[in-house]
Write an enzyme that holds these catalytic residues in place. Structure first.
Site, PDB file in Angstrom:
ATOM      1  N   ARG A  47      14.055  -1.805  13.985  1.00 54.73           N
ATOM      2  CA  ARG A  47      12.586  -1.661  14.058  1.00 54.73           C
ATOM      3  C   ARG A  47      12.208  -0.190  14.184  1.00 54.73           C
ATOM      4  O   ARG A  47      11.220   0.257  13.618  1.00 54.73           O
ATOM      5  CB  ARG A  47      12.011  -2.491  15.220  1.00 54.73           C
ATOM      6  CG  ARG A  47      10.531  -2.212  15.471  1.00 54.73           C
ATOM      7  CD  ARG A  47       9.776  -3.345  16.163  1.00 54.73           C
ATOM      8  NE  ARG A  47      10.437  -3.855  17.344  1.00 54.73           N
ATOM      9  CZ  ARG A  47      10.537  -3.217  18.531  1.00 54.73           C
ATOM     10  NH1 ARG A  47      10.003  -2.018  18.676  1.00 54.73           N
ATOM     11  NH2 ARG A  47      11.154  -3.780  19.548  1.00 54.73           N
ATOM     12  N   TYR A  99     -11.517  -0.904  -0.986  1.00 58.42           N
ATOM     13  CA  TYR A  99     -10.668  -2.095  -0.957  1.00 58.42           C
ATOM     14  C   TYR A  99     -11.216  -3.076   0.082  1.00 58.42           C
ATOM     15  O   TYR A  99     -11.473  -2.711   1.233  1.00 58.42           O
ATOM     16  CB  TYR A  99      -9.222  -1.702  -0.611  1.00 58.42           C
ATOM     17  CG  TYR A  99      -8.304  -2.894  -0.547  1.00 58.42           C
ATOM     18  CD1 TYR A  99      -8.026  -3.619  -1.695  1.00 58.42           C
ATOM     19  CD2 TYR A  99      -7.764  -3.324   0.657  1.00 58.42           C
ATOM     20  CE1 TYR A  99      -7.205  -4.737  -1.635  1.00 58.42           C
ATOM     21  CE2 TYR A  99      -6.945  -4.438   0.722  1.00 58.42           C
ATOM     22  CZ  TYR A  99      -6.673  -5.138  -0.442  1.00 58.42           C
ATOM     23  OH  TYR A  99      -5.873  -6.250  -0.385  1.00 58.42           O
ATOM     24  N   LYS A 196       1.750  -1.884  -5.018  1.00 55.39           N
ATOM     25  CA  LYS A 196       1.125  -1.740  -6.331  1.00 55.39           C
ATOM     26  C   LYS A 196       1.983  -0.870  -7.261  1.00 55.39           C
ATOM     27  O   LYS A 196       3.074  -1.272  -7.625  1.00 55.39           O
ATOM     28  CB  LYS A 196      -0.298  -1.203  -6.140  1.00 55.39           C
ATOM     29  CG  LYS A 196      -1.100  -1.964  -5.057  1.00 55.39           C
ATOM     30  CD  LYS A 196      -1.337  -3.420  -5.380  1.00 55.39           C
ATOM     31  CE  LYS A 196      -1.945  -4.228  -4.241  1.00 55.39           C
ATOM     32  NZ  LYS A 196      -3.141  -3.702  -3.635  1.00 55.39           N
TER      33      LYS A 196
HETATM   34  C1  LIG Z   1      -3.708  -3.726  -2.412  1.00 55.95           C
HETATM   35  C2  LIG Z   1      -4.450  -2.596  -1.821  1.00 55.95           C
HETATM   36  C3  LIG Z   1      -4.444  -2.376  -0.433  1.00 55.95           C
HETATM   37  C4  LIG Z   1      -3.746  -3.302   0.531  1.00 55.95           C
HETATM   38  O1  LIG Z   1      -2.370  -3.379   0.351  1.00 55.95           O
HETATM   39  P1  LIG Z   1      -1.492  -4.666   0.760  1.00 55.95           P
HETATM   40  O2  LIG Z   1      -0.104  -4.255   0.487  1.00 55.95           O
HETATM   41  O3  LIG Z   1      -1.993  -5.812  -0.049  1.00 55.95           O
HETATM   42  O4  LIG Z   1      -1.743  -4.909   2.219  1.00 55.95           O
HETATM   43  C5  LIG Z   1      -5.128  -1.281   0.050  1.00 55.95           C
HETATM   44  N1  LIG Z   1      -5.796  -0.448  -0.774  1.00 55.95           N
HETATM   45  C6  LIG Z   1      -5.843  -0.629  -2.099  1.00 55.95           C
HETATM   46  C7  LIG Z   1      -6.609   0.320  -2.942  1.00 55.95           C
HETATM   47  C8  LIG Z   1      -5.176  -1.709  -2.665  1.00 55.95           C
HETATM   48  O5  LIG Z   1      -5.233  -1.901  -4.004  1.00 55.95           O
END
Ligand SMILES: *Cc1c(COP(=O)(O)O)cnc(C)c1O
Length: 372
Positions: A47, A99, A196
């Protein structure tokens, strides 16, 4: 070294135990001490630190030109950690187009802790300046923003934050470190949903914070990371590092495809608006051209009609998959208001598109038949 080289080499080394060229996945949660009680490799408990996470963090810091990075189990966990460094009654400025999960955290989760948040149009620096209060500790920017691809002048917002004694954070998820380097433009922290573009294959969840300097704020963040425990698994760190090797080539190709798709949609009679910063008539194009190296693979469109017509266009797509998220090799399309639910501010006729790495001709053919 140049970005392409760092993407392949930063954080990597030949494994000293086995000479493996690709790093082993260290699943062990605990690490042995020497007879004198010391920890020869610095690892104690996963952790707190894990070799796969260390390698990932070193690579992420290098790609953003930062001093250090902290990896989290998701983008939202990374965002929450930043907000948790604040005290109750501190004030945060967020973009009015942001977001959805970020707005949820500030307006619903952390409001109960006394955190104050103001949403402003960050394309308008005067509006940002006017929103500053004595208690303002954080200005959070997201550029291009979600889902309207509003462009924020990072240098301008960072200057306003610093004048106010506040921290400037940029959610750099959509541009990716290939497209834009917020720390070089004056931001103090960069946040990524590594889920992403960095992950790039829609098969892992992750987040990260990269800091310009290893200061008190970053050490507070690391305490939240290690004590709070919202850390990524060794396997997810390994998978993410594997994906990052090809990041510069993927983002360049996402952008080339998106430029072609955006140009097609821009001239289509059933498309009312295309939000893509690479289009010369996008209101943020000049700022984007100045601060971005690549305009990226994300865009939104407004189709003629309302929710029903937009959903029908997505419904006729055969190659684009109807799904949320972004940054994977496969192209996705979503009716954003449906995904966000009743609290959504997205226009009802808006479709959000993540342009993948298929051939642009096939993507355009699919959209052409879906819009016909
Ligand atoms: C997807 C996304 C997030 C959140 O990320 P997660 O991994 O789904 O928690 C935050 N900001 C933007 C711009 C995103 O596209």
């Amino acid at each position: 070294m140049k970005f392409e080289t760092l993407a392949i080499h930063a954080g990597r080394r030949i494994d000293s135990g086995t000479s493996a060229v690709m790093p082993p996945i260290i699943l062990s949660t605990t690490f042995a001490r020497e007879p004198d009680g010391s920890m020869p490799h610095g690892y104690e408990y996963t952790r707190s630190e894990n070799p796969n996470r260390t390698a990932l963090e070193q690579c992420l810091a290098a790609l953003e030109g930062g001093a250090a990075a902290a990896a989290f189990a998701s983008g939202q966990a990374a965002t929450l950690a930043v907000l948790q460094t604040l005290a109750s009654a501190d004030h945060v400025i967020i973009p009015d187009d942001v977001y959805f999960g970020m707005r949820e955290l500030t307006q619903h989760v952390l409001r109960r802790w006394g955190l104050q948040a103001t949403a402003v149009n960050m394309a308008d620096l005067d509006a940002v300046r006017a929103a500053v209060r004595p208690a303002t500790r954080l200005i959070w920017a997201e550029t291009p923003s979600n889902p309207l691809l509003t462009i924020t002048d990072i240098e301008g917002v960072a200057a306003i934050a610093h004048e106010a004694g506040a921290t400037c954070v940029v959610d750099n998820t959509w541009a990716s470190p290939v497209g834009q380097s917020p720390l070089q433009l004056g931001a103090d922290l960069v946040m990524h949903a590594t889920t992403k573009y960095l992950g790039g294959h829609s098969d892992l969840l992750g987040g990260a914070i990269i800091t310009r300097q290893e200061d008190e704020l970053f050490s507070a963040l690391q305490t939240i990371q290690k004590a709070g425990g919202a850390v990524p698994s060794p396997f997810d760190c390994w998978l993410l590092l594997r994906s990052i090797s090809t990041l510069p080539y993927r983002v360049a190709a996402h952008t080339a495809n998106a430029q072609r798709v955006a140009a097609f949609l821009h001239d289509h009679p059933r498309v009312v608006a295309v939000y893509y910063p690479g289009l010369p008539d996008h209101p943020g194009h000049a700022v984007a051209a100045r601060q971005m190296r690549l305009f990226g693979g994300m865009m939104s469109i407004l189709v003629q009609g309302g929710a029903a017509e937009a959903i029908a266009v997505a419904g006729r797509c055969r190659l684009f998959t109807r799904a949320t998220s972004l940054g994977g090799v496969e192209s996705l399309i979503e009716h954003r208001a449906t995904t966000e639910g009743p609290n959504s501010k997205a226009p009802q006729n808006l479709l959000r598109i993540s342009v993948g790495l298929e051939h642009a001709d096939d993507l355009i053919d699919d959209l052409a038949q879906a819009l016909a």
